[in-house]
Design a protein around this motif. Structure first.
Motif, mmCIF file in Angstrom:
data_model
loop_
_atom_site.group_PDB
_atom_site.id
_atom_site.type_symbol
_atom_site.label_atom_id
_atom_site.label_comp_id
_atom_site.label_asym_id
_atom_site.label_seq_id
_atom_site.Cartn_x
_atom_site.Cartn_y
_atom_site.Cartn_z
ATOM 1 N N ARG A 65 2.882 6.793 1.790
ATOM 2 C CA ARG A 65 1.595 6.231 2.186
ATOM 3 C C ARG A 65 0.526 7.303 1.988
ATOM 4 O O ARG A 65 0.726 8.467 2.314
ATOM 5 N N ASN A 71 0.822 -1.208 0.000
ATOM 6 C CA ASN A 71 0.000 0.000 0.000
ATOM 7 C C ASN A 71 0.856 1.258 0.000
ATOM 8 O O ASN A 71 0.440 2.306 0.490
ATOM 9 N N GLU A 72 2.047 1.158 -0.559
ATOM 10 C CA GLU A 72 2.945 2.306 -0.637
ATOM 11 C C GLU A 72 3.268 2.623 -2.096
ATOM 12 O O GLU A 72 3.422 1.721 -2.930
ATOM 13 N N ARG A 100 9.166 6.394 -0.054
ATOM 14 C CA ARG A 100 8.004 5.548 0.209
ATOM 15 C C ARG A 100 6.870 6.435 0.727
ATOM 16 O O ARG A 100 7.014 7.080 1.765
ATOM 17 N N VAL A 122 6.163 3.850 -4.248
ATOM 18 C CA VAL A 122 7.621 3.901 -4.117
ATOM 19 C C VAL A 122 8.186 4.678 -5.292
ATOM 20 O O VAL A 122 7.921 4.354 -6.461
#
Length: 491
Positions: free
Chosen positions: A153, A116-117, A151, A119
Motif C-alpha cells: 500500500r 489500491n495495492e 502486497r 501486488v
C-alpha cells in the motif's frame, strides 16, 4: 454589419468625440469604467502517472534467485512405528534417520495492481531430498511450489514523498514431500523456517524501492507549467482562460498495469479574456500537498462585450426609415424630420447614451428648419438567464439652434421617438450566444496546449445580467462543467 455581430467579432473600438450642436452642453458625460475581467475558482484534474516498472527491476536485483539451501542430518526422518499389543503400544520399528538436502529458488517476479495495492507475485520452487534414509533408501527427491504475494500500500506525504507498506503472504500450492514405507514425509516446516527471514527481506526491499520513486520533480514541473493561459476559442471571438494555481489536492491513487496514477487536482483562479493571449501569471514554488479528494469542476465566465459602434448602424437605419413619414406632435401638428448620424456610448450609472443630429420643420410653418441634437439615455436590462435585452428608464434631453428651443425636446419625448430608439436597440442575442457556445464546446473538447492535453466537458451555459460600461455592453456568460489535464511532455 449586423449589430449583434459584436458577439462574435467583439472589436473594442474607441469612438471619436462628436460635439453636439451649439457647444453640446446637454450631452451626457461619458463613462470611463470598463467591463470587469471575470475570475472564478476552478479545480482541474491533473493526474500524475508514475511507472512502477523500476520497482520490479530493483526487486529482481535485490532478491537473490536462490533463497535458501539446507544440508542437515535428522535423527528421525521417519518416526518409530508402534502397534497396540495387549493394551500397550509397542515399538516395532526404530526411528529412521536421514540427511535432508535441498534449496528453494524463486522465479521471475510479476507486478500487478489489485484495488489500491501493488501486488508482487513471487513464484517459489522447492527441491528437497532425503539422503541415506536409514541406510536403506539412498536418495529420494521431493519437489514443491509456493506462491508468495507482496502486497504494498502506498501513501504520499505532504512533502511529496511516497511511502510504501508491504506485507507478504504465501501458501504452498504443492507442498514438498516424499512417500516412504507408506508414509508421507513433508518438508514444509523446514521450508517455512527458512522463508521467514526471506519474506521480511522482500518487505524491506519493497518499502525502500517505493520510497525511491520521485514524484516531486514531476509535480513541480506540472505546477510551474500550470501558470498559463489556455485558448478556449481561436477566433470570432478569441477567448482565453488564464489559470493561476493556488493549491494542489491529492485524493489517492489507482493502478493501471505497471502505472501508478495519482488522483491530483490543481485548484486555481481562472480569468477569462475576450482578446489576444494574456500574459501568463508568475509561477510560485510547488506548495505542500493537501490531502483532500479533488472534485473537478470547471467554472468559466466569458465576458461577451458588444461594442457601441456596432449599435450605431441599427439606430441610424431605424431613424432613416422612420423619417420617411412625419412625426405628429400634440397641438403643433405634423413635423418633417431628417436625422443625421447617431452617437452611442456608455454613460455613468450603467446607462447607455444615444445622440442623434436632427433637422426638423413643422409643416404649418415656414423659415429655416430647427437643427440640433436629441440625447437619450437608457438602462439595458434582461431577465434571469435570458438573452433578450430591452432598454428601460429612458430620459430625453436636447439642444437646438432655433428659437423654439424646446421643439426637439418635445420631438424626443413624443410617442413615436423614444420607443423607436428602444426597439431598435433591443437585441436578441440568443442566436449569437448559441453560435458562441457551439464554438467554445468544440474548441475545448480536447486539445493540446504545450505539455498538456486538455479535456473539457461543458454541462451548462447560462447568461447573467447585462450592464453598460464605458467600453461596451457587457453580458456575462457562465460555463460550468469539468476539466482534466493530462501531462504529456513531448520528448
Amino acid at each position: 454589419m449586423h449589430p449583434i455581430k459584436a458577439l462574435t467579432a467583439i472589436p473594442l473600438l474607441t469612438l471619436a468625440a462628436c460635439d453636439p450642436a451649439k457647444g453640446g452642453d446637454a450631452a451626457p458625460p461619458r463613462a470611463t469604467d470598463t467591463a470587469p475581467t471575470p475570475s472564478q475558482v476552478t479545480l482541474i484534474a491533473v493526474p500524475i502517472d508514475a511507472s512502477i516498472a523500476p520497482l520490479k527491476l530493483e526487486l529482481e536485483r535485490a532478491i537473490p534467485k536462490t533463497l535458501w539451501t539446507i544440508n542437515k542430518r535428522e535423527k528421525a526422518c521417519v518416526p518409530p512405528q508402534r502397534v497396540k499389543l495387549f493394551g500397550r503400544k509397542v515399538k516395532v520399528t526404530p526411528a529412521i534417520p536421514c540427511t535432508i538436502v535441498g534449496r528453494v529458488t524463486r522465479g521471475a517476479l510479476r507486478l500487478r495492481g489489485e484495488g489500491n495495492e501493488i501486488v508482487v507475485d513471487v513464484p517459489l520452487n522447492a527441491t528437497v531430498a532425503a539422503r541415506d534414509v536409514g541406510g536403506v533408501l539412498k536418495g529420494e527427491t521431493a519437489t514443491g511450489s509456493a506462491l508468495a504475494h507482496a502486497r504494498i500500500r502506498v501513501d504520499m506525504a505532504s512533502d511529496w514523498r511516497l511511502r510504501g507498506k508491504a506485507r507478504i503472504t504465501y501458501g504452498w500450492t504443492n507442498p514438498p514431500g516424499i512417500d516412504f514405507l507408506g508414509k508421507r514425509i513433508t518438508f514444509t516446516d523446514e521450508a517455512d523456517a527458512k522463508l521467514k527471514p526471506v519474506i521480511a527481506g522482500v518487505e524491506r526491499e519493497a518499502n525502500r524501492e517505493i520510497g525511491k520513486i520521485n514524484l516531486k520533480s514531476q509535480a513541480a514541473d506540472i505546477w510551474r507549467q500550470a501558470f498559463t493561459s489556455l485558448e478556449l476559442n481561436e477566433e470570432n471571438p478569441p477567448v482565453w482562460m488564464r489559470v493561476t494555481p493556488q493549491r494542489i489536492l491529492y485524493g489517492g491513487y489507482r493502478l493501471d498495469g505497471t502505472r501508478l496514477r495519482l488522483n491530483l487536482g490543481i485548484e486555481g483562479i481562472t480569468e477569462t479574456f475576450v482578446s489576444g493571449r494574456p500574459d501568463d501569471p508568475m509561477p510560485t514554488p510547488l506548495p505542500k500537498l493537501v490531502h483532500e479528494a479533488p472534485r473537478p469542476h470547471l467554472d468559466v465566465r466569458v465576458p461577451v462585450i458588444a461594442d457601441y459602434a456596432q449599435l450605431q448602424p441599427v439606430v441610424d437605419r431605424a431613424l432613416a426609415k422612420r423619417s420617411l413619414r412625419p412625426f405628429v406632435l400634440p397641438k403643433l401638428g405634423a413635423m418633417d424630420v431628417t436625422f443625421g448620424p447617431s452617437t452611442i456610448y456608455g454613460a455613468p450609472g450603467g446607462r447607455i447614451a444615444i445622440g442623434a443630429d436632427v433637422e426638423a420643420r413643422l409643416q404649418a410653418r415656414t423659415g429655416e428648419p430647427t437643427r440640433g441634437r436629441i440625447w437619450m439615455t437608457a438602462i439595458p436590462a434582461n431577465g434571469p438567464g435570458s438573452a433578450q435585452v430591452r432598454f428601460t428608464d429612458l430620459t430625453i434631453n436636447g439642444d437646438t439652434d432655433g428659437v423654439g428651443g424646446d421643439l426637439l425636446v418635445l420631438l424626443g419625448r413624443s410617442e413615436g421617438f423614444a420607443p423607436l430608439i428602444a426597439d431598435a436597440l433591443t437585441q436578441n442575442f440568443t442566436r449569437d450566444l448559441d453560435e458562441l457556445e457551439g464554438k467554445i464546446r468544440r474548441a475545448v473538447d480536447r486539445r493540446r496546449e504545450g505539455a498538456f492535453v486538455i479535456r473539457t466537458r461543458v454541462d451548462d451555459f447560462e447568461t447573467g445580467e447585462i450592464k453598460a460600461y464605458g467600453n461596451g455592453l457587457y453580458l456575462p456568460v457562465r460555463l460550468t462543467g469539468a476539466a482534466s489535464v493530462d501531462y504529456r511532455p513531448t520528448r
